[in-house]
Design an enzyme around this catalytic site. Structure first.
Site, mmCIF file in Angstrom:
data_model
loop_
_atom_site.group_PDB
_atom_site.id
_atom_site.type_symbol
_atom_site.label_atom_id
_atom_site.label_comp_id
_atom_site.label_asym_id
_atom_site.label_seq_id
_atom_site.Cartn_x
_atom_site.Cartn_y
_atom_site.Cartn_z
ATOM 1 N N CYS A 53 0.831 -1.200 0.000
ATOM 2 C CA CYS A 53 0.000 0.000 0.000
ATOM 3 C C CYS A 53 0.873 1.261 0.000
ATOM 4 C CB CYS A 53 -0.965 -0.047 1.189
ATOM 5 S SG CYS A 53 -2.361 1.058 1.014
ATOM 6 N N HIS B 237 -3.532 -5.674 1.072
ATOM 7 C CA HIS B 237 -2.827 -5.898 2.345
ATOM 8 C C HIS B 237 -2.775 -7.375 2.709
ATOM 9 C CE1 HIS B 237 -2.499 -1.703 3.835
ATOM 10 N NE2 HIS B 237 -3.568 -1.500 3.089
ATOM 11 N N GLU C 99 -1.055 -8.687 5.007
ATOM 12 C CA GLU C 99 -0.970 -8.827 6.468
ATOM 13 C C GLU C 99 -2.349 -8.745 7.134
ATOM 14 O OE1 GLU C 99 -0.568 -6.100 4.867
ATOM 15 O OE2 GLU C 99 -0.967 -4.320 6.090
#
Ligand SMILES: Nc1ncnc2c1ncn2[C@@H]1O[C@H](COP(=O)(O)OP(=O)(O)O)[C@@H](O)[C@H]1O
Ligand SMILES: [Mg+2]
Lengths: 227, 82, 757, 82
Positions: free
Chosen positions: A86, A195, A197
């Site tokens: 990002c 994302h 994560e």
């Protein structure tokens, strides 16, 4: 495998990256403050999401001048793994480590959702645990993810397999050729707007992000084993 | 003391989402005569310098390094004593 | 010490002398009454100067002193076994076990939003985040409650679009997930939109901070953005009605800098971890004045402030301007003398401007120095503790008596399918995806239930427990009956967190009302508070903080009274987290609670008739308690697949909403004494729709019977249509996808029309 | 056809966090001589109109209605034949 997650003023996915690495790999990971120049101790560097310097001027533009970026450039040149997520992707673009630039989303609004993606290149250190053309679902959360590059660059990216992820279904931001993630020519620097994560355990709504981290670890272990 | 007024524009070949949106809004407000809109940034930078050549060189350098992204943007500026 | 009494040059002209203020009654320009001016003179023993009067005026405004609402707020229950901090500090604090606590508060930013929606809403979010981290807590979630006029108006669309963008901008940049909220559209808010922002934080008990100045000689440290002329008199502005004159009075708008806020938050939390702080408070309404005076009064000490040392953004600011500025992203810290360097090191690391701007003194004098002169000298308790209180009398409006005779026969003839489509299309009820898609709801990776279900759920790192949270308020109910409406807001908020699998813990509330000087408005306020208080007592959810926003009027007409309740609940184990959506075909639909077919104040009434009348649904708090405890027990024993509370739109809408997420249909076949429309669209309270596997039904029913909760087996989850048969005739049969499209598209379509400012 | 170049600036009293951040960055890049930075928008609007007075009136109207936010911004513009 030692991970560094960089912290700029305004980073806010730094902790999420640390939690993900802990949970998925259990490998050591340090937060590295943006003023530290030397990253020699690390095998992989994560440039996390957030709003470094408020994303003022242009997303990522102010962060790329931080001292730590010297270390990132060096690590990239040495073939270490550098993952920009990002805002991290935007920073790596501004630093010239990844191609293209980001514009504001075509609908001009921030967009947060869980987005289906296609894995377009699964031969990278970051993607080898995915299937080719596999559909995965990863969260997105950005206002400036509208990837741009000129036609010549686009042709080159296509030819060299540097397009790594594409948005599936509705393109959430207007990016050229539905591009969600690209890598450098050497394949050791990856940037993506989604994302990974944020997709680690079941309650997050998807667990598809985990394979990116297991890919990285497997790559590193094989490299060490070979050496 | 000098004041530089720097204009940063998207390259003509780059689609400008903000410009298109504003054009659409202007149309729906009844400004049908608007044929195109492009949106850029204006930056006013005050610099202490003794000579205009010195100021100009600095402004040029900061544009190249930071203020514009050459992948998608172009810049120009005007300098005036302030 | 006598402060300088000469008139002063200001950027806005000459400041009047104390005598001029008296002779020309200039105190009224600051919103003070003659009697309040007399009180100031009495407190000082002389005539106040312009700076002093400005300070009294903001400190005694409704916004800071609650002078109209304080006596009523005392009626709310604020105690409980888990309460670590009730109202009075930045935010309330509730014990959640394991040495941890949850810290939360809600606050309004209505008037700033009406003037400049993007910045107004954004700075509202900024303010509430500071309230939470000034307690020492790490903010983990944001919610918001919004009220706007009908979207047909271009001005309303502009306000709505900008306010949502402002909320998104601020929360996203600071990196705190916005996990829930609510939005309603009604003509009553056309000129006076409401933006209430709530923040929830987590803290270890030992890290709890206080907004207090202590230790004679200790330094007072200013940190954060520099002070400009923004928002001077914002607190007074917030305590007045909006009118055309407010255009001129309008303080220069406060713009927020969420990046600065992020740095400020990280720096302050680092100082908390290092155990350096004696006192910390954010500069919110009335800026430096309110924060420093409150800290001083609370510490039972005095204070000397040196304004020349205050970081300033504009040149030539007067003491009056510096003291009353509402520039955002600023905090005051008190530390032990000698530890300044340690503090500075942390603040410098985060690249934050900071300065020692004052010293704690003995006694109770609040003194301000500027250009080496004393420009104000006041007994601090008179600013804070001795603020005047207005004891007002409410008066029941005649319309209230008429309410009892209303009937709703005029709605009974409607076609059920048409009615369902009409309410699903109503922006108040339609999907809010357009709104919450703009919010990062997942940053910090702890959001287990994102926006779109009854309540949001946040997991706690390293623990199996989680927090559920929701904001609720139905102003139509409050308009028709303030007591019932107030109580219902609490009950609904509790029901929402129960449906997520949580035990309700406590609430924070935001009371958005009209001008309290009007007896009917005061009556609404009084009754709504009493209703809320009773519900809180019954449901054992004390009020640990909140905010009062009065004078929400345009051109003399008050908004619907709008108390908004923010509720936090504790989920004991992540296994209990439950959402509203159906999970699998074949599950049985069980409705708990009794249906009285009540249409007063309902969404259907509003949509079809364009107005509301009658009484709102009855609220039986005993029944509510029994219902909630049944639902929670069923969830905790893993008996159910989904739980959804029935609220606006009644049973029909609840079924549709539960069907949407996983595109699962409903087959329902029931018998009832009620007519179809009231049966499906009535909004009787204390009801929850459950879906559960066949084999669990007997267990659920026996539990409901045991607790005395009425139940009804409606049918089952099946196919892809919403099919409803009542007393043998099929009244609705629609593809779920078609209904969902209507519901999803309503707000985006309305917003596609043009925008202007 | 006319082209209006509209400059929209934040009012001087309104905080400009972008400007401050850019100033900070310029300083750390070694441009110590920069004393202030303010950031605004440039909009280029092409309008078909037969006369410049007509174009001007339209531009003014669109600035007031949409392009600038009078609460926090000021605007000015230049018009040229295009
Ligand atoms: N302003 C908002 N911000 C974030 N989420 C919102 C907002 N408005 C509504 N939502 C979400 O949409 C869902 C439906 O809201 P609502 O109809 O008000 O629910 P309920 O009636 O159960 O209180 C909830 O999950 C809520 O959190
Ligand atoms: Mg609900």
């Amino acid at each position: 495998m030692r991970f560094a997650v960089l912290v700029f003023p305004g980073s806010n996915c730094d902790i999420d990256c640390e939690k993900a690495i802990q949970k998925v790999l259990g490998e050591p990971i340090d937060f590295v403050w943006h003023t530290q120049r030397n990253l020699d101790d690390y095998d992989a560097i994560i440039v996390p999401g957030g709003f470094s310097y408020g994303d003022y001027l242009r997303a990522g533009a102010l962060a790329r001048f931080s001292p730590v970026m010297e270390g990132v450039v060096k690590a990239a040149t040495e073939g270490k793994l550098v993952l920009g997520i990002c805002n991290g992707f935007q920073i790596l673009q501004e630093a010239g480590l990844l191609p293209g630039a980001m514009r504001m989303n075509d609908h001009l609004k921030f967009r947060c959702d869980i987005q289906p993606l296609t894995v377009v290149n699964n031969s990278l250190p970051f993607t080898q645990d995915y299937q080719m053309n596999e559909t995965i679902r990863l969260p997105i959360a950005h206002g400036q993810g509208n990837f741009y590059c000129d036609e010549a660059t686009h042709y080159e990216l296509t030819q060299k397999g540097q397009i790594v992820f594409r948005y599936q279904g509705d393109n959430p931001n207007g990016s050229v050729d539905d591009i969600a993630g690209v890598c450098n020519q050497a394949g050791n620097v990856l940037g993506l707007m989604p994302h990974p994560e944020r997709a680690i355990v079941e309650w997050m709504g998807s667990q598809d992000g985990g394979k990116m981290f297991t890919s990285m670890l497997r790559y590193w272990e094989e490299k060490i084993g070979a050496a | 003391m000098y004041k530089a007024t720097i204009t940063v524009r998207l390259k003509p070949s780059v689609l400008d989402p903000q410009g298109s949106a504003v054009k659409g809004s202007l149309h729906s407000l009844g400004f049908a005569a608007v044929t195109d809109v492009r949106i850029g940034k204006t930056m006013e930078v005050w610099i202490s310098a003794t000579e205009s050549a010195e100021a100009e060189q600095k402004v040029d350098e900061m544009c190249q390094k930071l203020l514009a992204n050459p992948v998608i943007e172009t810049y120009d500026y005007e300098l005036e004593g302030a | 010490m006598q402060p300088n009494q000469k008139s002063k040059e200001t950027t806005m002209g000459m400041e009047p002398t104390p005598e001029e203020i008296r002779d020309r009654q200039l105190f009224s320009e600051l919103g003070l009454t003659p009697s309040e001016y007399q009180q100031v003179q009495h407190h000082l023993g002389r005539l106040p100067n312009w700076t002093e009067l400005g300070i009294y005026s903001v400190m005694w405004s409704e916004h800071c002193s609650y002078k109209n609402s304080k006596p009523l707020l005392k009626r709310l229950p604020t105690d409980g076994p888990r309460v670590l901090q009730g109202p009075g500090e930045g935010a309330g604090v509730i014990d959640i076990g394991d040495g941890q606590a949850v810290v939360f508060k809600i606050e309004s930013h209505n008037h700033p939003t009406a003037v400049e929606p993007f910045q107004g809403a954004a700075t509202g979010v900024g303010g509430i985040i500071r309230d939470v981290f000034s307690m020492g807590a790490r903010p983990v979630a944001l919610l918001n409650s919004l009220r706007f006029g009908p979207l047909e108006s271009p001005r309303v669309r502009y306000l709505f679009e900008q306010a949502v963008a402002g909320i998104a901008h601020y929360g996203n940049i600071v990196g705190i997930p916005t996990v829930g909220g609510e939005v309603e559209f009604d003509a009553t808010y056309e000129g006076n939109p409401l933006v209430n922002a709530m923040c929830v934080g987590i803290i270890d008990h030992e890290d709890l901070q206080q907004g207090v100045a202590k230790g004679i000689g200790n330094p007072v440290i200013y940190v954060g953005a520099s002070t400009g002329r923004d928002g001077i008199h914002g607190a007074t502005f917030a305590s007045e009605e909006l009118s055309d004159a407010s255009e001129e009075k309008r303080p220069s708008v406060q713009a927020g800098d969420p990046f600065m806020e992020k740095l400020l938050m990280e720096a302050c939390l680092e100082l908390v971890q290092k155990e350096i702080l004696l006192g910390i408070q954010d500069m919110g309404a009335a800026g430096l004045t309110c924060s420093s005076a409150e800290m001083t009064a609370k510490g039972g000490v005095g204070l000397d402030l040196y304004l020349d040392d205050v970081p300033q953004r504009e040149v030539g600011m007067t003491p009056y301007e510096i003291m009353l500025s509402e520039s955002q992203e600023r905090m005051l810290l008190v530390v032990a003398e000698g530890r300044e360097a340690e503090v500075k090191e942390v603040l410098d690391k985060w690249e934050l401007p900071s300065a020692v701007v004052g010293r704690v003194t003995e006694g109770n004098r609040y003194r301000i120095f500027h250009h080496r002169e004393c420009v104000a000298d006041m007994p601090v308790n008179t600013l804070v503790d001795d603020a005047p209180i207005n004891y007002r009398q409410g008066e029941e409006p005649s319309s209230y008596r008429d309410g009892t005779t209303a009937s709703h026969q005029d709605l009974h003839h409607l076609d059920a399918t048409d009615a369902l489509q009409q309410v699903l299309r109503a922006p108040s009820l339609a999907s809010k995806r357009w709104v919450y898609q703009q919010y990062d709801s997942m940053v910090r990776t702890s959001t287990a239930v994102r926006p779109g279900s009854d309540a949001a759920v946040i997991v706690l790192d390293g623990f199996d427990k989680a927090l559920a949270m929701s904001v609720d308020g139905n102003s139509r109910y409050v308009k028709l009956d303030p007591w019932v409406g107030g109580a219902s807001a609490v009950a609904e908020a509790a029901r929402n967190v129960v449906c997520a699998g949580a035990r309700p813990l406590a609430i924070t509330d935001c009371l958005n009302f009209g001008n309290p000087e009007k007896p009917e408005v005061f009556w609404q306020l009084e009754n709504a508070i009493d209703g809320m208080g009773e519900a809180c007592r019954q449901l054992a959810t004390p009020v640990v903080g909140g905010n009062v926003s009065l004078y929400n009027e345009t051109k003399g007409v008050a908004i619907h009274p709008t108390p908004v309740v923010g509720m936090v609940g504790l989920v004991e184990s992540q296994e209990h987290i439950t959402t509203q959506s159906f999970k699998q075909a074949g599950d049985v639909l069980l409705l708990l609670g009794s249906n009285r077919g009540e249409l007063g104040g309902s969404e259907l009434q509003q949509q079809v008739l364009g107005s509301i009348s009658g009484r709102p649904p009855v609220l039986d708090l005993e029944a509510e308690k029994a219902l909630q405890s049944t639902v929670l027990h069923l969830i905790q024993t893993k008996t159910v697949s989904s739980a959804h509370d029935l609220s606006t739109g009644g049973l029909a809408v609840a079924l549709a909403e539960a069907a949407f997420a996983n595109a699962l249909g409903v087959h329902m076949d029931v018998k009832t004494d009620l007519e179809t429309i009231p049966y499906l669209f009535g909004e009787s309270q204390s009801r929850v729709l459950l879906s559960l596997p066949k084999e669990s039904v007997a267990k659920a029913i026996s539990m409901a019977d045991e607790k005395g909760v009425p139940w009804c087996q409606l049918g089952e989850v099946r196919g892809d249509r919403l099919s409803i048969t009542i007393n043998g005739s099929e009244v609705i049969s629609q593809p779920v996808s078609r209904l969902q499209t209507i519901w999803e598209e309503a707000i985006p379509c309305a917003m596609n029309a043009s925008l202007t400012n």
